[in-house]
Design an enzyme around this catalytic site. Structure first.
Site, PDB file in Angstrom:
ATOM      1  CG  ASP A  67      -1.569  -8.064   7.479  1.00  0.00           C
ATOM      2  OD1 ASP A  67      -3.064  -7.679   6.273  1.00  0.00           O
ATOM      3  OD2 ASP A  67      -0.498  -6.708   6.043  1.00  0.00           O
ATOM      4  CG  ASN A 136       8.643  -1.696   2.888  1.00  0.00           C
ATOM      5  OD1 ASN A 136       7.948  -2.103   2.699  1.00  0.00           O
ATOM      6  ND2 ASN A 136       8.929  -0.879   3.961  1.00  0.00           N
ATOM      7  CG  HIS A 138       5.612  -4.285   3.663  1.00  0.00           C
ATOM      8  ND1 HIS A 138       5.421  -3.292   4.515  1.00  0.00           N
ATOM      9  CD2 HIS A 138       4.541  -4.875   2.901  1.00  0.00           C
ATOM     10  CE1 HIS A 138       3.734  -2.642   3.490  1.00  0.00           C
ATOM     11  NE2 HIS A 138       3.772  -3.984   2.370  1.00  0.00           N
ATOM     12  CD  GLU A 143       6.655  -2.263   7.524  1.00  0.00           C
ATOM     13  OE1 GLU A 143       7.118  -1.733   6.523  1.00  0.00           O
ATOM     14  OE2 GLU A 143       6.107  -1.324   7.152  1.00  0.00           O
TER      15      GLU A 143
END
Ligand code: F6R
Length: 241
Positions: A67, A136, A138, A143
Site C-alpha cells: 500500500d 482493527n 486490517h 479496513e
C-alpha cells in the site's frame, strides 16, 4: 494456518526473516509482497544482515508493496516508498527497478490501482506475501467493511487507523485520508502468506483473526482460508489465544 509463537519480538522477527530468506533461496527470482509499519522493521534488519553476510541474495528478487498513502510523493518522508528505501531496499542488493510501491499521486488514483493489480498479474503473481496486522484487524489498508475488497483499490482510512498512524506525522490533520492498497483478494491470490504481529496491542486482533468468525469486519480473518499461511507472533501478541 500455521502459528508460531516466540518469546520476544526479536525472535519473531528472526523467524520471519528466516522464512523469507528460505523462500528466496528456493526461488531466487521470486515475487515478494511487502508491508511497511513497525511490524516488519526488525525482520528487514535481519534480512539486511543476512544479505551483508552473503546468506541471501536479492539481486533477482522483485517486490510489490501492499500500500501507499494517496497524495504523498515517494520522496515524502512518510511515504511508504521512502520507508521501504530507508528500511530495506537501501540495505540489500536489490535492483530498485524491480521494487514496486503503489503510486499515490497523479490525477487518476483509481487507474493507478488498476495498473498496479495488472502489473502484479503480469509478473506472474506474488510468491510470498509478507504483512502485519492493524489493531482493527486490517491487512494492507483493507479496513473493516461489509465485503472483502478484491483487487487493488482506493480506500478511505478509518479514524482508528488515522489515529494509529498520526504518530508518524506532525499532527493528525496531516495524515492522508485515503490510501491505495492491494485488496484482500490480491493478498489471498499470493501463493504463500506470512503475517507477523508483536506486542499486546495486537492481541485482540490476533485472537479475532485466529479464533473469531471469518468476516470482512476483521479482514485478516480471510487468511484462515489461505492454503499456505504462516503466522509469526511474540508471546504478547499471542496472549489471548
Ligand atoms: C502497512 C500495512 C498495514 C500495517 C498495519 C500494522 O504496509 O499494510 O496493514 O501492517 O497497520 O502496522 P504496524 O506494523 O505499524 O503496527
Amino acid at each position: 494456518m500455521q502459528i508460531h509463537i516466540y518469546e520476544t519480538p526479536e525472535l519473531a522477527a528472526k523467524a520471519a526473516a528466516a522464512l523469507i530468506a528460505a523462500a528466496i533461496l528456493d526461488k531466487p527470482n521470486m515475487v515478494l509482497g511487502l508491508p511497511t509499519g513497525s511490524s516488519p522493521v526488525n525482520t528487514y534488519k535481519e534480512l539486511a544482515k543476512m544479505n551483508r553476510e552473503g546468506v541471501v541474495d536479492f539481486s533477482r528478487v522483485t517486490t510489490y508493496n501492499l500500500d501507499e498513502y494517496v497524495g504523498l510523493e515517494g520522496t515524502h518522508e512518510q511515504s511508504y516508498r521512502y520507508f521501504m528505501n530507508a528500511n530495506l531496499f537501501d540495505h540489500v542488493n536489490i535492483d530498485k527497478a524491480n521494487t514496486h510501491v503503489p503510486c499515490g499521486v497523479g490525477d487518476d488514483p483509481e487507474k493507478n490501482a488498476r495498473d498496479y493489480e495488472a502489473a502484479i498479474e503480469k509478473a506472474g503473481g506474488i510468491d510470498l506475501q509478507f504483512m502485519g496486522i492493524g489493531r482493527n484487524g486490517h491487512i494492507g489498508f483493507n479496513e473493516p467493511a461489509d465485503a472483502f475488497p478484491d483487487a487493488t483499490s482506493i480506500i478511505d482510512l478509518t479514524d482508528s487507523t488515522i489515529e494509529a498512524n498520526k504518530r508518524f506525522f506532525a499532527s493528525k490533520d496531516e495524515v492522508p485520508r485515503r490510501a491505495i492498497s492491494m485488496g484482500v483478494g490480491t493478498i489471498m491470490r499470493a501463493r504463500r502468506t506470512l503475517l507477523i504481529a508483536t506486542g499486546a496491542d495486537k492481541a485482540e486482533a490476533v485472537r479475532g483473526m485466529v479464533k473469531g468468525p471469518v468476516t470482512p469486519r476483521l479482514p485478516a480473518s480471510a487468511l484462515r482460508f489461505h492454503q499456505d499461511c504462516v503466522i509469526v507472533l511474540d508471546k504478547a501478541a499471542a496472549s489471548l489465544l
